[in-house]
Design an enzyme around this catalytic site. Structure first.
Site, PDB file in Angstrom:
ATOM      1  N   HIS A 130      12.083 -20.285   7.049  1.00  0.00           N
ATOM      2  CA  HIS A 130      12.129 -20.907   5.720  1.00  0.00           C
ATOM      3  C   HIS A 130      12.608 -19.922   4.666  1.00  0.00           C
ATOM      4  O   HIS A 130      12.628 -18.714   4.891  1.00  0.00           O
ATOM      5  CB  HIS A 130      10.757 -21.475   5.318  1.00  0.00           C
ATOM      6  CG  HIS A 130       9.666 -20.450   5.177  1.00  0.00           C
ATOM      7  ND1 HIS A 130       8.785 -20.156   6.194  1.00  0.00           N
ATOM      8  CD2 HIS A 130       9.299 -19.650   4.141  1.00  0.00           C
ATOM      9  CE1 HIS A 130       7.922 -19.230   5.796  1.00  0.00           C
ATOM     10  NE2 HIS A 130       8.221 -18.893   4.542  1.00  0.00           N
ATOM     11  N   HIS A 159      11.072 -15.060  -1.051  1.00  0.00           N
ATOM     12  CA  HIS A 159      11.265 -14.353   0.224  1.00  0.00           C
ATOM     13  C   HIS A 159      11.995 -15.234   1.230  1.00  0.00           C
ATOM     14  O   HIS A 159      12.166 -16.439   1.009  1.00  0.00           O
ATOM     15  CB  HIS A 159       9.936 -13.850   0.801  1.00  0.00           C
ATOM     16  CG  HIS A 159       8.979 -14.916   1.262  1.00  0.00           C
ATOM     17  ND1 HIS A 159       7.945 -15.398   0.471  1.00  0.00           N
ATOM     18  CD2 HIS A 159       8.883 -15.596   2.431  1.00  0.00           C
ATOM     19  CE1 HIS A 159       7.262 -16.308   1.155  1.00  0.00           C
ATOM     20  NE2 HIS A 159       7.813 -16.457   2.339  1.00  0.00           N
ATOM     21  N   GLU A 182       9.623 -11.960   5.442  1.00  0.00           N
ATOM     22  CA  GLU A 182       8.450 -12.320   6.230  1.00  0.00           C
ATOM     23  C   GLU A 182       8.901 -12.501   7.679  1.00  0.00           C
ATOM     24  O   GLU A 182       9.986 -13.050   7.931  1.00  0.00           O
ATOM     25  CB  GLU A 182       7.869 -13.650   5.707  1.00  0.00           C
ATOM     26  CG  GLU A 182       6.617 -14.113   6.449  1.00  0.00           C
ATOM     27  CD  GLU A 182       6.036 -15.424   5.905  1.00  0.00           C
ATOM     28  OE1 GLU A 182       6.749 -16.134   5.160  1.00  0.00           O
ATOM     29  OE2 GLU A 182       4.889 -15.747   6.251  1.00  0.00           O
TER      30      GLU A 182
END
Lengths: 134, 134
Positions: free
Chosen positions: B7, B79, B130
């Site tokens: 994502h 992010h 991430e």
């Protein structure tokens, strides 16, 4: 209206160094650099299984990412690009809803040789959004 | 090492308004809001055909995205999240190459109930990365 996430663009000062981070440190597949003189950038694509990361290095003094890098000297995420089936229909629908299209509002030919438009970040959660005809 | 883009996360002040932008203006499929108390955020996912956009609204005074929104009052891309097959092996390999893992370096359980880690933006083109176990 929007379909696939075509790419996430990351602006960088040093394309060679950024490419090495993705190729060597993160172990991803990268393309050779491609000069996009009309857009004032040199581009490397990181090919992930489901989408792409576009690394952008400024090309020339008037590069559209020059100011962004002045504010973000380490680099940073510059925009996201969503695919649409019909970029003119998408543009007209967005304008009718009050969204602002950047520049003269006419699609330009983007890095994939397809028509693209950019939308105003203030209308889209502070995010610069590119639309690309699928 | 990295696989799919799981994502892209966008931090927003007003989740309801941001959800309406994606659902109504951009015509995308959105999930109901989900409170992630342990992460200090409320989350809505925009489900695109090939990946997701994660809209994050601060939850509580100590939300990790509070400072980001102070600097970016309109919201912004916070992010990117890449999938890895083995998060411990990935972490150890990255650390051996000199990359910095945030926090205590141990994976936490993320929004998809899978182990996640965050990597230092200065080591990754100014981008907060991430990693999520696939």
């Amino acid at each position: 209206m929007i379909g696939r996430l075509n790419h996430v663009a990351i602006a960088v000062r040093d394309l060679e160094k950024a490419t090495a981070v993705y190729r060597d440190t993160l172990g991803a597949k990268v393309t050779p650099p491609s000069v996009q003189a009309a857009h004032g950038v040199t581009v490397v694509f990181i090919e992930l299984p489901n989408t792409k990361i576009e690394l952008l290095e400024p090309l020339g003094a008037d590069s559209p990412i020059g100011k962004f890098l002045d504010k973000n000297p380490d680099g940073g995420i510059h925009h996201v690009c969503y695919e649409v089936d019909d970029i003119i229909a998408a543009r007209d629908q967005l304008k009718a809803q009050g969204a602002r299209v950047l520049g003269d509002g006419e699609p330009k030919i983007g890095a994939h040789d397809k028509p693209v438009l950019f939308l105003h970040p203030k209308d889209f959660c502070g995010t610069l959004v590119e639309l690309e005809q699928a």
